[in-house]
Design an enzyme around this catalytic site. Structure first.
Site, PDB file in Angstrom:
ATOM      1  N   ARG A 119       0.810  -1.234   0.000  1.00 29.42           N
ATOM      2  CA  ARG A 119       0.000   0.000   0.000  1.00 29.42           C
ATOM      3  C   ARG A 119       0.838   1.276   0.000  1.00 29.42           C
ATOM      4  NH1 ARG A 119      -2.827  -3.069   3.790  1.00 29.42           N
ATOM      5  NH2 ARG A 119      -4.635  -4.082   2.851  1.00 29.42           N
ATOM      6  N   LYS A 225       7.871  23.046 -13.999  1.00 25.65           N
ATOM      7  CA  LYS A 225       6.982  21.920 -13.680  1.00 25.65           C
ATOM      8  C   LYS A 225       6.644  21.925 -12.189  1.00 25.65           C
ATOM      9  CE  LYS A 225       5.540  17.328 -14.504  1.00 25.65           C
ATOM     10  NZ  LYS A 225       5.591  16.107 -15.255  1.00 25.65           N
ATOM     11  N   GLU A 235      -4.065  17.561 -11.649  1.00 24.38           N
ATOM     12  CA  GLU A 235      -4.492  17.969 -12.992  1.00 24.38           C
ATOM     13  C   GLU A 235      -5.991  18.225 -13.075  1.00 24.38           C
ATOM     14  OE1 GLU A 235      -2.370  16.180 -16.326  1.00 24.38           O
ATOM     15  OE2 GLU A 235      -4.148  16.459 -17.553  1.00 24.38           O
ATOM     16  N   ASN A 243       0.414  19.462 -21.638  1.00 23.35           N
ATOM     17  CA  ASN A 243       0.098  18.592 -22.770  1.00 23.35           C
ATOM     18  C   ASN A 243       0.079  19.345 -24.105  1.00 23.35           C
ATOM     19  OD1 ASN A 243      -0.228  15.976 -21.606  1.00 23.35           O
ATOM     20  ND2 ASN A 243      -2.009  16.819 -20.544  1.00 23.35           N
ATOM     21  N   HIS A 246       0.445  17.565 -27.412  1.00 24.74           N
ATOM     22  CA  HIS A 246       0.342  16.130 -27.146  1.00 24.74           C
ATOM     23  C   HIS A 246      -0.895  15.489 -27.788  1.00 24.74           C
ATOM     24  CE1 HIS A 246       3.599  16.992 -24.464  1.00 24.74           C
ATOM     25  NE2 HIS A 246       3.631  15.786 -23.949  1.00 24.74           N
ATOM     26  N   HIS A 263       7.944   9.634 -28.795  1.00 24.62           N
ATOM     27  CA  HIS A 263       6.945  10.547 -28.228  1.00 24.62           C
ATOM     28  C   HIS A 263       7.314  12.020 -28.487  1.00 24.62           C
ATOM     29  CE1 HIS A 263       4.044  12.097 -25.350  1.00 24.62           C
ATOM     30  NE2 HIS A 263       5.021  12.716 -24.714  1.00 24.62           N
TER      31      HIS A 263
HETATM   32  P1  NAD Z   1      12.588   5.436 -22.198  1.00 23.95           P
HETATM   33  O1  NAD Z   1      12.488   5.283 -20.751  1.00 23.95           O
HETATM   34  O2  NAD Z   1      12.058   4.336 -23.044  1.00 23.95           O
HETATM   35  O3  NAD Z   1      14.102   5.725 -22.585  1.00 23.95           O
HETATM   36  C1  NAD Z   1      14.450   5.870 -23.937  1.00 23.95           C
HETATM   37  C2  NAD Z   1      15.598   4.941 -24.337  1.00 23.95           C
HETATM   38  O4  NAD Z   1      16.812   5.457 -23.804  1.00 23.95           O
HETATM   39  C3  NAD Z   1      15.457   3.533 -23.800  1.00 23.95           C
HETATM   40  O5  NAD Z   1      15.941   2.629 -24.755  1.00 23.95           O
HETATM   41  C4  NAD Z   1      16.381   3.549 -22.580  1.00 23.95           C
HETATM   42  O6  NAD Z   1      16.851   2.277 -22.219  1.00 23.95           O
HETATM   43  C5  NAD Z   1      17.485   4.425 -23.081  1.00 23.95           C
HETATM   44  N1  NAD Z   1      18.257   5.123 -22.059  1.00 23.95           N
HETATM   45  C6  NAD Z   1      17.824   5.657 -20.898  1.00 23.95           C
HETATM   46  N2  NAD Z   1      18.802   6.349 -20.319  1.00 23.95           N
HETATM   47  C7  NAD Z   1      19.899   6.219 -21.098  1.00 23.95           C
HETATM   48  C8  NAD Z   1      21.212   6.728 -21.028  1.00 23.95           C
HETATM   49  N3  NAD Z   1      21.587   7.560 -20.062  1.00 23.95           N
HETATM   50  N4  NAD Z   1      22.074   6.386 -22.001  1.00 23.95           N
HETATM   51  C9  NAD Z   1      21.685   5.579 -23.037  1.00 23.95           C
HETATM   52  N5  NAD Z   1      20.449   5.112 -23.173  1.00 23.95           N
HETATM   53  C10 NAD Z   1      19.554   5.427 -22.212  1.00 23.95           C
HETATM   54  O7  NAD Z   1      11.855   6.772 -22.715  1.00 23.95           O
HETATM   55  P2  NAD Z   1      11.724   8.236 -22.107  1.00 23.95           P
HETATM   56  O8  NAD Z   1      11.594   9.121 -23.271  1.00 23.95           O
HETATM   57  O9  NAD Z   1      12.734   8.532 -21.082  1.00 23.95           O
HETATM   58  O10 NAD Z   1      10.319   8.169 -21.353  1.00 23.95           O
HETATM   59  C11 NAD Z   1       9.129   7.860 -22.035  1.00 23.95           C
HETATM   60  C12 NAD Z   1       8.125   7.347 -21.038  1.00 23.95           C
HETATM   61  O11 NAD Z   1       7.866   8.367 -20.082  1.00 23.95           O
HETATM   62  C13 NAD Z   1       6.790   6.958 -21.645  1.00 23.95           C
HETATM   63  O12 NAD Z   1       6.389   5.720 -21.120  1.00 23.95           O
HETATM   64  C14 NAD Z   1       5.858   8.065 -21.190  1.00 23.95           C
HETATM   65  O13 NAD Z   1       4.532   7.619 -21.051  1.00 23.95           O
HETATM   66  C15 NAD Z   1       6.456   8.440 -19.886  1.00 23.95           C
HETATM   67  N6  NAD Z   1       6.157   9.817 -19.443  1.00 23.95           N
HETATM   68  C16 NAD Z   1       5.679   9.989 -18.198  1.00 23.95           C
HETATM   69  C17 NAD Z   1       5.417  11.257 -17.730  1.00 23.95           C
HETATM   70  C18 NAD Z   1       4.970  11.438 -16.318  1.00 23.95           C
HETATM   71  O14 NAD Z   1       4.612  12.569 -15.949  1.00 23.95           O
HETATM   72  N7  NAD Z   1       5.024  10.420 -15.501  1.00 23.95           N
HETATM   73  C19 NAD Z   1       5.648  12.377 -18.551  1.00 23.95           C
HETATM   74  C20 NAD Z   1       6.144  12.166 -19.834  1.00 23.95           C
HETATM   75  C21 NAD Z   1       6.393  10.870 -20.278  1.00 23.95           C
HETATM   76  N1  GLY Z   2       3.723  15.111 -18.389  1.00 24.55           N
HETATM   77  C1  GLY Z   2       2.556  15.797 -17.998  1.00 24.55           C
HETATM   78  C2  GLY Z   2       2.357  15.883 -16.541  1.00 24.55           C
HETATM   79  O1  GLY Z   2       3.196  15.491 -15.760  1.00 24.55           O
HETATM   80  O2  GLY Z   2       1.346  16.344 -16.132  1.00 24.55           O
END
Ligand code: NAD
Ligand code: GLY
Length: 357
Positions: A119, A225, A235, A243, A246, A263
């Site tokens: 939890r 942020k 939100e 967004n 987006h 993305h």
């Molecule tokens: P990711 O986590 O898939 O990383 C991208 C790639 O880079 C992967 O192959 C990873 O293994 C590699 N990588 C990571 N760090 C590295 C480094 N230092 N050196 C070499 N390679 C590295 O993608 P991302 O763009 O970081 O994140 C996308 C995700 O984040 C999505 O799932 C999205 O939904 C989520 N997201 C969440 C929020 C939130 O507010 N929680 C906001 C935006 C996006």
């Molecule tokens: N990435 C959008 C949010 O954190 O609200």
């Protein structure tokens, strides 16, 4: 260089530490309260940063690790179960601290596992992509994908701290750096024209991994942020401004198939579409749209969407999480640096944007 910011949330306040290069274990140790630590990472980041972090933490803590496969397709309940399994096998208790070492996928999954295991247990974010440093690690949105929709299952669960080390960006593929830069540019477009000018002047330094410039950009984005999250953690209003681009971007990602467009790449083309609609509404000028396109191109980002039938695009937009009572709501620019969430746009103008090449 080391910058410390504070995020104020309903559950607790926590720091974001932004450094040019650091001993990660030294930075996070003060925020680990119990003896047990579970580091969650993936097969790519494991090879780059896990060994040193785990060895250094092991001097003071009982350290366990779980390594997930790399990719958005593994952001599922099945792999959350892998994290639970590792926690149970290691006999972790309520005072365990989970550490997310990786990009947004690892961060979102670790946060969700932390929110739900027993939890709720504590967790720390060490984001290693530009996107995760400026966006996903801050603000407490955690979660996984459902077969019928992205990020459909999740929880708001704030970390104990966020550590963004610019050194980790030196190993990031260029395409991922650009994708993260789309989110950086987004903050400038929705919040601050002075930051837009700064980005225009410093884009070469940023794209060539000048750590001072990167730390400055990450710090500014995290502060924007943090301010938004402090005002609207769940939100119900202004957080939706994050967004920008987006809704258009999700259409591209979904239509082209996840993984084809990153993305950030889809958000880049989506921000240009949102800007064009803002122009058609008479809010920003053609020169503003050109300026937006130029800064995105300087970050080696696409500015044109792939060809998608406008009716198909409109249907896809209906699945956006911001849809209320069947009405699509878009983030548009009243002027550069000033965004609004609105359902009050001319449908014919939206279709014209979707139909334009
Ligand atoms: P990711 O986590 O898939 O990383 C991208 C790639 O880079 C992967 O192959 C990873 O293994 C590699 N990588 C990571 N760090 C590295 C480094 N230092 N050196 C070499 N390679 C590295 O993608 P991302 O763009 O970081 O994140 C996308 C995700 O984040 C999505 O799932 C999205 O939904 C989520 N997201 C969440 C929020 C939130 O507010 N929680 C906001 C935006 C996006
Ligand atoms: N990435 C959008 C949010 O954190 O609200």
């Amino acid at each position: 260089m080391k910058v410390k910011l504070t995020v104020h949330t309903q559950s607790h306040d926590y720091p974001i530490i932004i450094t040019s290069q650091c001993d990660m274990a030294v930075e996070i140790a003060p925020y680990i309260k119990g003896k047990q630590v579970m580091i969650v990472t993936n097969t790519t980041v494991e090879k780059l940063y896990l060994e040193q972090l785990a060895a250094s933490l092991a001097a003071n803590f009982e350290v366990h690790t779980v390594v997930l496969p790399d990719g958005e397709q593994f952001k599922t309940q099945q792999y959350i179960d892998c994290i639970y399994d590792a926690l149970m096998d290691a006999h972790c208790g309520r005072d365990v601290t989970l550490v997310a070492l990786g990009g947004g996928v690892v961060g979102d999954m670790t946060g969700f596992a932390a929110a739900s295991f027993m939890r709720g247990v504590k967790f720390i974010q060490i984001p290693t992509t530009l996107l995760s440093q400026v966006d996903s690690s801050v603000g407490g949105k955690t979660g996984i994908n459902h077969p019928k929709g992205k990020n459909m299952i999740g929880a708001f669960w704030q970390p104990q701290m966020v550590l963004a080390d610019m050194h980790t960006l030196t190993t990031l593929p260029q395409r991922e750096l650009s994708a993260g830069m789309a989110e950086v540019i987004k903050y400038a477009l929705i919040m601050d024209t002075q930051f837009l000018t700064w980005l225009e002047e410093n884009m070469t330094a940023l794209m060539t991994l000048d750590k001072k410039a990167l730390a400055e950009a990450v710090a500014r984005c995290c502060q924007y942020k943090a301010d938004i999250v402090a005002r609207d953690e769940r939100e119900t209003g202004s957080r939706a401004l994050l967004n920008f681009g987006h809704t258009f971007g999700h259409v591209i990602e979904t239509h082209e198939g996840y993984g084809q467009w990153l993305h950030g790449e889809a958000v880049s083309a989506g921000m240009v579409q949102a800007a064009k609609l803002s122009q058609k509404m008479g809010w920003i000028s053609e020169d503003d749209v050109k300026r937006i396109s130029r800064v995105l191109q300087a970050a080696q980002l696409p500015i044109d969407p792939p060809a998608i039938d406008s009716q198909v695009a409109l249907d896809l937009m209906q699945h956006d999480k911001k849809v209320m009572s069947g009405q699509v709501r878009l983030i548009l620019l009243k002027s550069l640096g000033d965004a609004v969430v609105t359902a009050d746009f001319d449908q014919a103008l939206l279709e014209a944007v979707l139909n334009s090449p």
